[in-house]
Design an enzyme around this catalytic site. Sequence first.
Site, mmCIF file in Angstrom:
data_model
loop_
_atom_site.group_PDB
_atom_site.id
_atom_site.type_symbol
_atom_site.label_atom_id
_atom_site.label_comp_id
_atom_site.label_asym_id
_atom_site.label_seq_id
_atom_site.Cartn_x
_atom_site.Cartn_y
_atom_site.Cartn_z
ATOM 1 N N THR A 140 51.373 103.930 40.958
ATOM 2 C CA THR A 140 51.197 102.628 41.605
ATOM 3 C C THR A 140 52.542 102.102 42.117
ATOM 4 O O THR A 140 52.616 101.558 43.219
ATOM 5 C CB THR A 140 50.538 101.640 40.623
ATOM 6 O OG1 THR A 140 49.205 102.103 40.374
ATOM 7 C CG2 THR A 140 50.459 100.236 41.192
ATOM 8 N N GLY B 252 53.357 103.913 45.259
ATOM 9 C CA GLY B 252 52.369 103.502 46.259
ATOM 10 C C GLY B 252 52.745 102.187 46.923
ATOM 11 O O GLY B 252 52.573 102.005 48.137
ATOM 12 N N GLU C 113 45.905 106.461 46.651
ATOM 13 C CA GLU C 113 45.188 106.773 45.409
ATOM 14 C C GLU C 113 46.211 106.683 44.292
ATOM 15 O O GLU C 113 47.076 107.553 44.173
ATOM 16 C CB GLU C 113 44.590 108.189 45.472
ATOM 17 C CG GLU C 113 43.509 108.365 46.511
ATOM 18 C CD GLU C 113 42.271 107.523 46.226
ATOM 19 O OE1 GLU C 113 42.089 107.070 45.074
ATOM 20 O OE2 GLU C 113 41.497 107.314 47.167
ATOM 21 N N CYS D 155 44.551 111.026 37.093
ATOM 22 C CA CYS D 155 44.540 109.591 37.389
ATOM 23 C C CYS D 155 43.284 108.931 36.826
ATOM 24 O O CYS D 155 43.320 107.806 36.363
ATOM 25 C CB CYS D 155 44.685 109.334 38.887
ATOM 26 S SG CYS D 155 43.456 110.163 39.891
#
Length: 470
Positions: free
Chosen positions: A220, A223, A240, A274
Amino acid sequence: MSYRLLIDGKLTDGASTLDVIDPATGKVFASCARADEAQLNAAIAAAKKAFPAWSALTHAQRKAYIDRLADAMQARQAEFCELLTREQGKPLDQAGFEIGGAIAALRYFGALELPLETIRDTAGERILEQRTPLGVVAAITPWNFPVILLMMKLAPALSVGNTLIAKPAPSTPLTTALLGEVAATILPPGVLNVIIDANDLGAAITRHPDIAKVSFTGSTGTGKRVMESAAGTLKRVTLELGGNDVAIILDDIEVKDVAPKVFAASMVNAGQVCMAAKRIYAPRAMYDALCEELNWLARAAKVDNGLAAGVQIGPVQNKAQYDKVLALIEDARSKGKVMDGGGAVDRDGYFIAPTIVRDLPDDARLVKEEQFGPVIPVLAYDTIDDVIARANDSEYGLGGSIWTSNPERGQEIAMRIQSGTVWVNKHLDMPFDIPFGGAKQSGIGREQGVEGMKEFTQSKIINVAKNKAA
Ligand code: ADP
């Protein structure tokens, strides 16, 4: 064996090299090409140059290329599997599952087409929706499933007519390099390019004006950086990201039946998934029995080099992740009970025995954070409302599962979980035709299915007045 970049159809040495470590030994076992920014730019230029001709092919022509790539991968399947186990650590049978799935994904998305759709066709007008490719797509992938996660991007992206830059994680670059080698003799130059970095070219990719879309799978934190740097050119992004998925066990199911399934859901790929189960919640009356049963399964699991026969759990993929998981276990020791037999294994490589932790408070790091390793907290709950509130009290929302002898009841509870996917009596089932993706900070957009395929295209409306122009 030399592992090279693929730039404009040519296998190319890197500006420098990168050592690759076998996580089962902790030692370097291969070296591969490492690109510099000039090589990245050359790859992007090649992909841009290849785009007009590739996108102008019919879908059937592109499918034929993609099928040939699948055939060629299949011909070298055993080599892909062994290389995947060596660089990633996973047991050979799980590598076989990943490579087999990747080949199947190529064929599935290669065949899937997004035809011209008629939205309205009346006497006076015809309104159509055409799906056009975006241009050059970057696929940035992580180290837990280096091949299948790339294929979930590569196959739909090429199928609809984009060209691609594939950038694997620096600790697992070899299988992507091997794919580049296979593709070099099959795809037209520039359609697929493989760029390998040392975690230093990500930003140059995500801000590059000639890249139209970034399809990213990773943490994250990274991301968020991708999204920020893509903003400058308003790139499309699919992200993702991480998860902290729950497995909620209801009071109507037998401990002995459910424990092996939940154990597998949390420990497959040494927990580096994940969408793995990362928090297990059990009714208080079942709590002790479930903890004991899970710890029995943990002690019975065979932990070893993924190349050895019958292994269930290989090493953690890299030293940084190994240290992070051990730190979470240490932190848990002071707040709850780490059940006997868990923790680091005394041998070379990054081995951690599957570890069950009980009696943790909800604010313990192992409950709040994504562990991404073979350690799982088991928590007790008193009411369904209580467990749903605790499940949803997370910045993540990727997957999750409900375990019950009553699927209708499971479905009702699933409706109240805030995440992109909720399974009932299964976990990690991801058919190609079913879209998946995250809620909240687990991601943006979807992969797989027609919905995922559409994210590699632009919608264009063609609105035609049937009367002749005056
Ligand atoms: P981890 O933190 O577990 O190593 P990451 O999410 O950082 O995983 O890595 C996923 C992928 O993102 C890898 O291919 C990595 O090289 C790449 N990456 C790292 N930093 C960036 C960045 N700033 N921009 C884009 N990609 C990046």
